[in-house]
Design a protein around this motif. Structure first.
Motif, PDB file in Angstrom:
ATOM      1  N   UNK A 125       0.748  -0.806  -0.186  1.00  0.00           N
ATOM      2  CA  UNK A 125       0.101  -0.232   0.377  1.00  0.00           C
ATOM      3  C   UNK A 125       0.777   1.233  -0.177  1.00  0.00           C
ATOM      4  N   UNK A 126       0.506   1.717  -1.064  1.00  0.00           N
ATOM      5  CA  UNK A 126       1.576   3.559  -1.008  1.00  0.00           C
ATOM      6  C   UNK A 126       0.279   4.604  -0.750  1.00  0.00           C
ATOM      7  N   UNK A 127       0.647   5.260   0.517  1.00  0.00           N
ATOM      8  CA  UNK A 127      -0.091   6.172   1.090  1.00  0.00           C
ATOM      9  C   UNK A 127       0.308   7.874   0.436  1.00  0.00           C
ATOM     10  N   UNK A 128      -0.221   7.930  -0.499  1.00  0.00           N
ATOM     11  CA  UNK A 128       0.685   9.095  -0.879  1.00  0.00           C
ATOM     12  C   UNK A 128       0.435  10.513  -0.341  1.00  0.00           C
ATOM     13  N   UNK A 129       1.138  11.272   0.031  1.00  0.00           N
ATOM     14  CA  UNK A 129       0.386  13.010   0.756  1.00  0.00           C
ATOM     15  C   UNK A 129       1.060  13.960   0.580  1.00  0.00           C
TER      16      UNK A 129
ATOM     17  N   UNK B 170      10.123  18.138  -8.361  1.00  0.00           N
ATOM     18  CA  UNK B 170       8.867  17.119  -7.115  1.00  0.00           C
ATOM     19  C   UNK B 170       9.385  17.095  -5.464  1.00  0.00           C
ATOM     20  N   UNK B 171       9.215  17.175  -4.986  1.00  0.00           N
ATOM     21  CA  UNK B 171       9.099  16.952  -3.836  1.00  0.00           C
ATOM     22  C   UNK B 171       7.415  16.109  -3.208  1.00  0.00           C
ATOM     23  N   UNK B 172       8.074  14.813  -2.737  1.00  0.00           N
ATOM     24  CA  UNK B 172       6.666  13.678  -3.409  1.00  0.00           C
ATOM     25  C   UNK B 172       7.216  12.641  -1.373  1.00  0.00           C
ATOM     26  N   UNK B 173       6.065  13.214  -0.721  1.00  0.00           N
ATOM     27  CA  UNK B 173       5.834  11.906   0.973  1.00  0.00           C
ATOM     28  C   UNK B 173       4.998  10.787   0.251  1.00  0.00           C
ATOM     29  N   UNK B 174       5.682  10.175   0.948  1.00  0.00           N
ATOM     30  CA  UNK B 174       4.888   9.292   1.024  1.00  0.00           C
ATOM     31  C   UNK B 174       5.071   7.682   2.059  1.00  0.00           C
ATOM     32  N   UNK B 175       4.031   7.569   2.505  1.00  0.00           N
ATOM     33  CA  UNK B 175       4.395   5.956   3.676  1.00  0.00           C
ATOM     34  C   UNK B 175       3.520   4.119   2.856  1.00  0.00           C
ATOM     35  N   UNK B 176       4.879   4.198   2.356  1.00  0.00           N
ATOM     36  CA  UNK B 176       5.052   2.715   1.832  1.00  0.00           C
ATOM     37  C   UNK B 176       4.436   1.602   2.892  1.00  0.00           C
ATOM     38  N   UNK B 177       3.540   0.823   2.948  1.00  0.00           N
ATOM     39  CA  UNK B 177       3.713  -0.740   3.412  1.00  0.00           C
ATOM     40  C   UNK B 177       3.284  -1.652   3.426  1.00  0.00           C
ATOM     41  N   UNK B 178       4.355  -2.335   3.538  1.00  0.00           N
ATOM     42  CA  UNK B 178       3.933  -4.127   2.571  1.00  0.00           C
ATOM     43  C   UNK B 178       4.244  -4.934   3.685  1.00  0.00           C
ATOM     44  N   UNK B 179       3.689  -5.774   3.408  1.00  0.00           N
ATOM     45  CA  UNK B 179       3.149  -7.101   3.770  1.00  0.00           C
ATOM     46  C   UNK B 179       3.813  -8.383   3.325  1.00  0.00           C
ATOM     47  N   UNK B 180       4.539  -9.301   4.242  1.00  0.00           N
ATOM     48  CA  UNK B 180       4.633 -10.646   3.747  1.00  0.00           C
ATOM     49  C   UNK B 180       4.808 -11.445   5.226  1.00  0.00           C
ATOM     50  N   UNK B 181       5.322 -12.307   4.917  1.00  0.00           N
ATOM     51  CA  UNK B 181       5.512 -13.658   5.654  1.00  0.00           C
ATOM     52  C   UNK B 181       6.955 -13.886   5.757  1.00  0.00           C
ATOM     53  N   UNK B 182       7.235 -13.810   7.544  1.00  0.00           N
ATOM     54  CA  UNK B 182       8.571 -14.022   7.492  1.00  0.00           C
ATOM     55  C   UNK B 182       8.006 -15.650   8.848  1.00  0.00           C
TER      56      UNK B 182
ATOM     57  N   UNK C 296       3.083 -12.958   9.788  1.00  0.00           N
ATOM     58  CA  UNK C 296       2.685 -12.286   8.841  1.00  0.00           C
ATOM     59  C   UNK C 296       3.261 -11.172   9.884  1.00  0.00           C
ATOM     60  N   UNK C 297       3.873  -9.796   8.358  1.00  0.00           N
ATOM     61  CA  UNK C 297       5.315  -8.381   9.238  1.00  0.00           C
ATOM     62  C   UNK C 297       4.525  -7.863   7.969  1.00  0.00           C
ATOM     63  N   UNK C 298       4.382  -6.724   8.840  1.00  0.00           N
ATOM     64  CA  UNK C 298       4.027  -5.530   7.951  1.00  0.00           C
ATOM     65  C   UNK C 298       5.395  -4.581   8.649  1.00  0.00           C
ATOM     66  N   UNK C 299       5.849  -3.977   7.162  1.00  0.00           N
ATOM     67  CA  UNK C 299       6.639  -3.794   7.310  1.00  0.00           C
ATOM     68  C   UNK C 299       6.386  -1.723   6.956  1.00  0.00           C
ATOM     69  N   UNK C 300       6.281  -1.056   7.732  1.00  0.00           N
ATOM     70  CA  UNK C 300       6.058   0.530   6.928  1.00  0.00           C
ATOM     71  C   UNK C 300       6.744   1.590   7.283  1.00  0.00           C
ATOM     72  N   UNK C 301       6.931   2.814   5.572  1.00  0.00           N
ATOM     73  CA  UNK C 301       7.926   3.201   5.788  1.00  0.00           C
ATOM     74  C   UNK C 301       7.780   4.328   4.920  1.00  0.00           C
ATOM     75  N   UNK C 302       8.314   5.468   6.043  1.00  0.00           N
ATOM     76  CA  UNK C 302       8.348   6.881   5.889  1.00  0.00           C
ATOM     77  C   UNK C 302       9.056   7.083   4.447  1.00  0.00           C
TER      78      UNK C 302
END
Length: 154
Positions: A81-85, A98-110, A114-120
């Protein structure tokens, strides 16, 4: 912008809307894992440099390498999930930045979890208008922070 003609002001507004649509389409295609279509949003000779916490992680050259690398990376995740700001663009004829901000949420299985990786992330983008459409000519991605946690069973 106030010294420009009405036509110039309208063109600037149209260009800013088109650039925002470009980054939103990029995000949607990433989430759909349609990296072949997403790669067409880049100029043929585009450059993508990606930094994680200030360290260069990858430097990609050309649409083909970008597509192959993005496809391999996204294969590691079940969901994205990319959540654009905010997206602040400056237009200069057929070029823009441009400068563009985003939250990137990635889900995988380790290890069965189930792991959720949220990236600024923020992007320093350069764009070029080719054939009447805007393309990404250079993207410098800055993954500045990451939060990883196990997801609750659901």
């Amino acid at each position: 912008m106030q010294d420009n003609t009405l036509e110039q002001r309208i063109q600037t507004l149209e260009d800013k809307v088109a650039l925002k649509a470009l980054v939103d389409t990029f995000a949607n295609l990433a989430d759909q894992k349609d990296l072949a279509t997403q790669s067409l949003l880049f100029a043929e000779d585009a450059v993508v440099d990606t930094y994680f916490e200030g360290q260069l992680f990858a430097s990609l050259r050309g649409r083909k390498e970008i597509q192959e690398t993005f496809t391999g990376f996204m294969a590691n995740f079940e969901t994205a999930y990319h959540i654009n700001g905010q997206h602040t663009a400056e237009i200069d004829g057929d070029r823009a930045t441009a400068v563009h901000y985003c939250l990137v949420v990635l889900v995988n299985t380790v290890d069965g979890k189930k792991m959720r990786n949220t990236n600024g992330v923020y992007y320093n983008d350069e764009y070029v208008r080719q054939g009447g459409r805007w393309l990404i000519s250079k993207r410098t991605s800055h993954f500045t922070w990451r939060d990883t946690m196990e997801m609750a069973a659901g």
